[in-house]
Design a protein around this motif. Structure first.
Motif, PDB file in Angstrom:
ATOM      1  N   ARG A 103     -26.247  -6.187 -42.209  1.00 16.22           N
ATOM      2  CA  ARG A 103     -27.430  -6.313 -43.059  1.00 16.22           C
ATOM      3  C   ARG A 103     -28.726  -6.239 -42.264  1.00 16.22           C
ATOM      4  NH1 ARG A 103     -25.798 -11.842 -45.960  1.00 16.22           N
ATOM      5  NH2 ARG A 103     -25.067 -12.194 -43.812  1.00 16.22           N
ATOM      6  N   VAL A 150     -22.893  -4.937 -50.511  1.00 12.36           N
ATOM      7  CA  VAL A 150     -23.803  -3.919 -51.036  1.00 12.36           C
ATOM      8  C   VAL A 150     -24.990  -3.740 -50.078  1.00 12.36           C
ATOM      9  CG1 VAL A 150     -25.141  -3.136 -53.018  1.00 12.36           C
ATOM     10  CG2 VAL A 150     -23.115  -4.570 -53.371  1.00 12.36           C
ATOM     11  N   GLY A 151     -25.679  -4.832 -49.784  1.00  9.61           N
ATOM     12  CA  GLY A 151     -26.834  -4.742 -48.905  1.00  9.61           C
ATOM     13  C   GLY A 151     -26.485  -4.255 -47.516  1.00  9.61           C
ATOM     14  N   THR A 174     -23.911  -2.370 -46.637  1.00 11.63           N
ATOM     15  CA  THR A 174     -23.563  -0.948 -46.690  1.00 11.63           C
ATOM     16  C   THR A 174     -24.811  -0.085 -46.789  1.00 11.63           C
ATOM     17  OG1 THR A 174     -21.422  -1.426 -47.719  1.00 11.63           O
ATOM     18  CG2 THR A 174     -22.287   0.808 -47.984  1.00 11.63           C
ATOM     19  N   ALA A 175     -25.769  -0.506 -47.621  1.00  7.06           N
ATOM     20  CA  ALA A 175     -27.015   0.254 -47.766  1.00  7.06           C
ATOM     21  C   ALA A 175     -27.794   0.307 -46.454  1.00  7.06           C
ATOM     22  CB  ALA A 175     -27.872  -0.360 -48.867  1.00  7.06           C
ATOM     23  N   LEU A 195     -25.949   2.722 -44.076  1.00 11.89           N
ATOM     24  CA  LEU A 195     -26.159   4.105 -44.486  1.00 11.89           C
ATOM     25  C   LEU A 195     -27.539   4.609 -44.050  1.00 11.89           C
ATOM     26  CD1 LEU A 195     -24.682   3.912 -48.079  1.00 11.89           C
ATOM     27  CD2 LEU A 195     -23.897   5.519 -46.321  1.00 11.89           C
ATOM     28  N   GLU A 196     -28.547   3.785 -44.231  1.00 11.57           N
ATOM     29  CA  GLU A 196     -29.907   4.190 -43.872  1.00 11.57           C
ATOM     30  C   GLU A 196     -30.039   4.372 -42.365  1.00 11.57           C
ATOM     31  OE1 GLU A 196     -33.723   5.501 -44.481  1.00 11.57           O
ATOM     32  OE2 GLU A 196     -31.994   5.304 -45.827  1.00 11.57           O
ATOM     33  N   HIS A 210     -16.279   5.218 -45.383  1.00 11.02           N
ATOM     34  CA  HIS A 210     -16.386   3.924 -46.040  1.00 11.02           C
ATOM     35  C   HIS A 210     -15.006   3.444 -46.488  1.00 11.02           C
ATOM     36  CE1 HIS A 210     -18.087   0.674 -48.368  1.00 11.02           C
ATOM     37  NE2 HIS A 210     -17.484   1.104 -49.457  1.00 11.02           N
ATOM     38  N   ALA A 232     -21.017  -0.771 -53.593  1.00  8.55           N
ATOM     39  CA  ALA A 232     -21.172  -0.178 -52.265  1.00  8.55           C
ATOM     40  C   ALA A 232     -20.746   1.288 -52.284  1.00  8.55           C
ATOM     41  CB  ALA A 232     -20.338  -0.959 -51.246  1.00  8.55           C
ATOM     42  N   PHE A 270     -23.492   3.481 -53.559  1.00  7.94           N
ATOM     43  CA  PHE A 270     -24.492   3.786 -52.535  1.00  7.94           C
ATOM     44  C   PHE A 270     -23.992   4.873 -51.590  1.00  7.94           C
ATOM     45  CE2 PHE A 270     -26.931   0.062 -53.754  1.00  7.94           C
ATOM     46  CZ  PHE A 270     -28.224   0.417 -53.381  1.00  7.94           C
ATOM     47  N   TYR A 307     -25.789   8.578 -51.156  1.00  6.71           N
ATOM     48  CA  TYR A 307     -26.317   9.116 -49.905  1.00  6.71           C
ATOM     49  C   TYR A 307     -25.715  10.488 -49.611  1.00  6.71           C
ATOM     50  CZ  TYR A 307     -29.356   5.484 -48.069  1.00  6.71           C
ATOM     51  OH  TYR A 307     -30.424   4.650 -47.867  1.00  6.71           O
TER      52      TYR A 307
END
Length: 346
Positions: free
Chosen positions: A69, A110-111, A113-114, A117-118, A138, A180, A183, A187
């Protein structure tokens, strides 16, 4: 991703100190001599650095103590190690805990993974899209599909979920994993990030945390305590030996088509009550004397307890050349032996 001969030079594995992640890292280091592995793990209660004690001295292995995170920490890890691929295991994974604290699962699964990814998108971006050979894999779960009736509607197993089945998660854990996945897919669709997703059935094997059903059954039986079982124990799960799962993940990393999802199931569906009986039998065969008093205590069922999971894995067989190869009895014997040796029981 190229074949084994052209395997990614550096693989970032998140959650690598956990159960499946540590087994995956060990597999990669053993079978891909040209690979380097960067293990990113927050070392929460479910992560254990000792799971990889035997590879710490390997020059191809590096450890980063960080939370997925933490966007700054992820960016720094990408900059420092320049991974060619990410295999994303890191997650909160226990359904009971998700019922008690759903916000944590939203935050991590969720957070986290996001954020990852970024970090990958920023690190791999180039003028023509993304650096050649990069790949974000993933790791998800069969629980995103929801459940099936206990009695299969078709004797040939054709009611099993295929990869294009709608996602209907029923627990906070499953919902967080489904979110997740959304997301990850976004992407891929929006930015063109090379992504692959695998959905795995229930894993078992060495190094699994004691909160899970099989190690809990082993530990309580060896302590002479009853094994708690939700409801009647009729809920059905498909069991996949962890080494087979790791080989499936590796196959998806190397051979999977970008943007695709692959089911990885064990083909061993058992009601929970039969599962704990199989553990009992393996304990007896291993000579665990205290397990002779093995008993089951039926407890109040979990809220929204999924009845049955079943996945069709023909796509993984056809495209990845993957099938599970470890017979359940063999995998259970190896699992029980590992826990008994660790506990000094035999």
């Amino acid at each position: 991703m190229e074949s084994a001969q052209g395997f990614a030079r550096t693989v970032m594995v998140t959650g690598g100190a956990g159960f499946i992640g540590s087994n995956f890292i060990r597999l990669v280091l053993a079978e891909r001599p040209d690979a380097r592995v960067v293990n990113v793990d927050a070392l929460t209660y479910a992560g254990c650095a000792d799971n990889l004690a035997d590879v710490r001295s390997d020059a191809r292995y590096a450890f980063v103590h960080a939370d997925v995170r933490d966007a700054a920490a992820m960016a720094q890890a990408f900059e420092r190690f320049a991974p060619d691929a990410v295999v994303h295991f890191a997650a909160e994974s226990h359904v009971d805990r998700s019922i008690a604290d759903p916000s944590l699962f939203q935050s991590v699964n969720v957070g986290g993974t996001a954020a990852l990814l970024e970090a990958a998108r920023a690190a791999w971006a180039c003028r023509d899209g993304f650096r050649a050979g990069c790949r974000f894999l993933h790791v998800s779960t069969d629980e995103v599909y929801g459940d099936l009736p206990l009695d299969p509607c078709c004797s040939d197993g054709s009611d099993a979920f295929r990869e294009d089945a709608p996602l209907r998660p029923r627990s906070p854990y499953a919902a967080s994993k489904a979110a997740a996945e959304m997301f990850v897919g976004a992407y891929g669709a929006t930015y063109g990030l090379p992504i692959v997703t695998v959905r795995c059935s229930n894993n078992y094997g060495p190094r699994q945390h004691a909160e899970k059903l099989i190690p809990k059954t082993i530990e309580r039986a060896c302590a002479g305590l009853p094994v708690p079982l939700y409801g009647s124990g009729s809920n059905v799960r498909d069991w996949l030996y962890v080494q087979d799962c790791c080989r499936g993940v590796l196959a998806a990393l190397e051979k999977g088509r970008a943007g695709q999802v692959y089911n990885l199931g064990g083909g061993c569906a058992l009601p929970n009550v039969r599962l704990v009986e199989a553990v009992r039998d393996a304990l007896h065969d291993a000579g665990a004397a205290r397990a002779a008093a093995f008993s089951v205590e039926h407890v109040a069922d979990r809220p929204g307890h999924d009845r049955r999971y079943a996945m069709n894995c023909e796509k993984a067989a056809a495209e990845l050349g993957w099938r599970p190869t470890t017979p359940f009895e063999e995998g259970m014997r190896a699992t029980v032996a590992w826990y008994l040796e660790r506990a000094g029981v035999v």
